[in-house]
Design a protein around this motif. Structure first.
Motif, PDB file in Angstrom:
ATOM      1  N   TYR A 178       0.804  -1.221   0.000  1.00 49.59           N
ATOM      2  CA  TYR A 178       0.000   0.000   0.000  1.00 49.59           C
ATOM      3  C   TYR A 178       0.836   1.270   0.000  1.00 49.59           C
ATOM      4  O   TYR A 178       0.290   2.376   0.031  1.00 49.59           O
ATOM      5  N   GLY A 179       2.164   1.135  -0.035  1.00 51.35           N
ATOM      6  CA  GLY A 179       3.032   2.307  -0.086  1.00 51.35           C
ATOM      7  C   GLY A 179       2.958   3.157   1.170  1.00 51.35           C
ATOM      8  O   GLY A 179       3.036   4.380   1.099  1.00 51.35           O
ATOM      9  N   ARG A 180       2.801   2.532   2.301  1.00 45.97           N
ATOM     10  CA  ARG A 180       2.726   3.219   3.594  1.00 45.97           C
ATOM     11  C   ARG A 180       3.834   2.699   4.496  1.00 45.97           C
ATOM     12  O   ARG A 180       4.418   1.655   4.247  1.00 45.97           O
ATOM     13  N   SER A 181       4.081   3.420   5.576  1.00 47.45           N
ATOM     14  CA  SER A 181       5.097   2.965   6.524  1.00 47.45           C
ATOM     15  C   SER A 181       4.508   1.860   7.395  1.00 47.45           C
ATOM     16  O   SER A 181       3.291   1.751   7.549  1.00 47.45           O
ATOM     17  N   THR A 182       5.394   1.057   7.976  1.00 51.82           N
ATOM     18  CA  THR A 182       4.914  -0.013   8.856  1.00 51.82           C
ATOM     19  C   THR A 182       4.219   0.576  10.086  1.00 51.82           C
ATOM     20  O   THR A 182       3.265  -0.006  10.590  1.00 51.82           O
ATOM     21  N   SER A 183       4.671   1.738  10.534  1.00 49.15           N
ATOM     22  CA  SER A 183       4.016   2.348  11.705  1.00 49.15           C
ATOM     23  C   SER A 183       2.582   2.764  11.376  1.00 49.15           C
ATOM     24  O   SER A 183       1.696   2.656  12.222  1.00 49.15           O
ATOM     25  N   THR A 184       2.351   3.209  10.155  1.00 41.58           N
ATOM     26  CA  THR A 184       0.990   3.568   9.741  1.00 41.58           C
ATOM     27  C   THR A 184       0.098   2.337   9.735  1.00 41.58           C
ATOM     28  O   THR A 184      -1.032   2.374  10.234  1.00 41.58           O
ATOM     29  N   ILE A 185       0.611   1.244   9.192  1.00 42.54           N
ATOM     30  CA  ILE A 185      -0.157  -0.005   9.156  1.00 42.54           C
ATOM     31  C   ILE A 185      -0.441  -0.479  10.579  1.00 42.54           C
ATOM     32  O   ILE A 185      -1.555  -0.887  10.901  1.00 42.54           O
ATOM     33  N   CYS A 186       0.567  -0.398  11.454  1.00 34.94           N
ATOM     34  CA  CYS A 186       0.376  -0.805  12.854  1.00 34.94           C
ATOM     35  C   CYS A 186      -0.670   0.054  13.550  1.00 34.94           C
ATOM     36  O   CYS A 186      -1.469  -0.450  14.343  1.00 34.94           O
ATOM     37  N   THR A 187      -0.677   1.344  13.255  1.00 36.83           N
ATOM     38  CA  THR A 187      -1.673   2.241  13.844  1.00 36.83           C
ATOM     39  C   THR A 187      -3.076   1.840  13.402  1.00 36.83           C
ATOM     40  O   THR A 187      -4.010   1.808  14.213  1.00 36.83           O
ATOM     41  N   VAL A 188      -3.235   1.522  12.134  1.00 31.26           N
ATOM     42  CA  VAL A 188      -4.535   1.071  11.623  1.00 31.26           C
ATOM     43  C   VAL A 188      -4.951  -0.209  12.340  1.00 31.26           C
ATOM     44  O   VAL A 188      -6.089  -0.352  12.780  1.00 31.26           O
ATOM     45  N   LEU A 189      -4.003  -1.132  12.504  1.00 30.13           N
ATOM     46  CA  LEU A 189      -4.325  -2.409  13.144  1.00 30.13           C
ATOM     47  C   LEU A 189      -4.650  -2.239  14.628  1.00 30.13           C
ATOM     48  O   LEU A 189      -5.493  -2.956  15.168  1.00 30.13           O
ATOM     49  N   LYS A 190      -4.015  -1.268  15.286  1.00 29.49           N
ATOM     50  CA  LYS A 190      -4.327  -0.995  16.695  1.00 29.49           C
ATOM     51  C   LYS A 190      -5.745  -0.474  16.852  1.00 29.49           C
ATOM     52  O   LYS A 190      -6.391  -0.698  17.868  1.00 29.49           O
ATOM     53  N   GLN A 191      -6.213   0.234  15.839  1.00 32.43           N
ATOM     54  CA  GLN A 191      -7.540   0.842  15.887  1.00 32.43           C
ATOM     55  C   GLN A 191      -8.599  -0.012  15.199  1.00 32.43           C
ATOM     56  O   GLN A 191      -9.700   0.453  14.924  1.00 32.43           O
ATOM     57  N   LYS A 192      -8.284  -1.273  14.942  1.00 31.10           N
ATOM     58  CA  LYS A 192      -9.182  -2.068  14.102  1.00 31.10           C
ATOM     59  C   LYS A 192     -10.588  -2.219  14.675  1.00 31.10           C
ATOM     60  O   LYS A 192     -11.548  -2.214  13.929  1.00 31.10           O
ATOM     61  N   GLU A 193     -10.734  -2.337  15.993  1.00 31.24           N
ATOM     62  CA  GLU A 193     -12.074  -2.468  16.562  1.00 31.24           C
ATOM     63  C   GLU A 193     -12.895  -1.201  16.313  1.00 31.24           C
ATOM     64  O   GLU A 193     -14.071  -1.271  15.961  1.00 31.24           O
ATOM     65  N   SER A 194     -12.268  -0.052  16.484  1.00 30.82           N
ATOM     66  CA  SER A 194     -12.959   1.218  16.231  1.00 30.82           C
ATOM     67  C   SER A 194     -13.297   1.367  14.759  1.00 30.82           C
ATOM     68  O   SER A 194     -14.381   1.818  14.400  1.00 30.82           O
ATOM     69  N   ILE A 195     -12.356   1.003  13.893  1.00 25.97           N
ATOM     70  CA  ILE A 195     -12.557   1.138  12.443  1.00 25.97           C
ATOM     71  C   ILE A 195     -13.678   0.209  11.978  1.00 25.97           C
ATOM     72  O   ILE A 195     -14.519   0.591  11.161  1.00 25.97           O
ATOM     73  N   LYS A 196     -13.707  -1.005  12.517  1.00 25.51           N
ATOM     74  CA  LYS A 196     -14.769  -1.938  12.139  1.00 25.51           C
ATOM     75  C   LYS A 196     -16.137  -1.446  12.592  1.00 25.51           C
ATOM     76  O   LYS A 196     -17.141  -1.684  11.939  1.00 25.51           O
ATOM     77  N   GLY A 197     -16.176  -0.727  13.701  1.00 26.64           N
ATOM     78  CA  GLY A 197     -17.437  -0.261  14.251  1.00 26.64           C
ATOM     79  C   GLY A 197     -17.951   1.023  13.640  1.00 26.64           C
ATOM     80  O   GLY A 197     -19.078   1.437  13.896  1.00 26.64           O
ATOM     81  N   ILE A 198     -17.147   1.675  12.816  1.00 23.67           N
ATOM     82  CA  ILE A 198     -17.539   2.946  12.218  1.00 23.67           C
ATOM     83  C   ILE A 198     -18.568   2.714  11.120  1.00 23.67           C
ATOM     84  O   ILE A 198     -18.381   1.876  10.245  1.00 23.67           O
ATOM     85  N   THR A 199     -19.629   3.482  11.172  1.00 25.12           N
ATOM     86  CA  THR A 199     -20.588   3.526  10.070  1.00 25.12           C
ATOM     87  C   THR A 199     -20.687   4.986   9.659  1.00 25.12           C
ATOM     88  O   THR A 199     -21.475   5.742  10.227  1.00 25.12           O
ATOM     89  N   PRO A 200     -19.851   5.393   8.710  1.00 23.87           N
ATOM     90  CA  PRO A 200     -19.808   6.804   8.325  1.00 23.87           C
ATOM     91  C   PRO A 200     -21.102   7.261   7.664  1.00 23.87           C
ATOM     92  O   PRO A 200     -21.834   6.469   7.083  1.00 23.87           O
ATOM     93  N   ASP A 201     -21.368   8.555   7.788  1.00 20.22           N
ATOM     94  CA  ASP A 201     -22.530   9.144   7.132  1.00 20.22           C
ATOM     95  C   ASP A 201     -22.361   9.073   5.622  1.00 20.22           C
ATOM     96  O   ASP A 201     -21.247   8.944   5.107  1.00 20.22           O
ATOM     97  N   LYS A 202     -23.455   9.194   4.912  1.00 17.91           N
ATOM     98  CA  LYS A 202     -23.442   9.154   3.454  1.00 17.91           C
ATOM     99  C   LYS A 202     -22.506  10.234   2.916  1.00 17.91           C
ATOM    100  O   LYS A 202     -22.560  11.383   3.325  1.00 17.91           O
ATOM    101  N   GLY A 203     -21.628   9.844   2.026  1.00 18.65           N
ATOM    102  CA  GLY A 203     -20.712  10.790   1.409  1.00 18.65           C
ATOM    103  C   GLY A 203     -19.383  10.924   2.128  1.00 18.65           C
ATOM    104  O   GLY A 203     -18.454  11.502   1.601  1.00 18.65           O
ATOM    105  N   VAL A 204     -19.261  10.363   3.326  1.00 22.51           N
ATOM    106  CA  VAL A 204     -18.008  10.449   4.079  1.00 22.51           C
ATOM    107  C   VAL A 204     -17.159   9.239   3.723  1.00 22.51           C
ATOM    108  O   VAL A 204     -17.589   8.100   3.876  1.00 22.51           O
TER     109      VAL A 204
END
Length: 113
Positions: free
Chosen positions: A42-68
């Motif tokens: 994905y052309g990102r740093s490993t720290s960025t990927i780790c940050t995404v993985l640390k937040q995975k429960e929050s990210i999975k629970g997000i239901t963004p509004d239409k258009g977001v």
């Protein structure tokens, strides 16, 4: 506006990630793909990927509004409620044919918050 120059070096610009991309990274990691391989893919740093993985429960629970499509920071439920009320107000104003400027929308957001 290009990247900033710091003492002769060009710093990297912050790249925002779409919610779908974050979910895709989480899914691939859960399937066993290593962090280093995801970073290269994905052309990102490993720290960025780790940050995404640390937040995975929050990210999975997000239901963004239409258009977001991008959420720069995980927000509290208070922010989500305020944004929903603001979207309702903006939609009503647009249906009435009222002109909205960024300043007017910001004032209303502050009033709701």
């Amino acid at each position: 506006m290009g990247p900033k120059k710091v003492s002769g070096k060009v710093s990297a610009q912050k790249k925002m990630m779409f919610i779908e991309l974050k979910r895709e990274i989480i899914e691939k990691n859960e399937q066993g793909v290593r962090v280093a391989d995801l970073a290269r893919q994905y052309g990102r740093s490993t720290s960025t990927i780790c940050t995404v993985l640390k937040q995975k429960e929050s990210i999975k629970g997000i239901t963004p509004d239409k258009g977001v499509t991008i959420i720069s920071k995980l927000r509290s439920s208070l922010h989500e409620k305020m944004e929903k009320l603001l979207m309702v107000w903006v939609t009503e104003k647009q249906l009435k044919g009222d002109t909205l400027t960024q300043g007017i929308i910001c004032e209303k957001a502050r009033a709701i918050f």
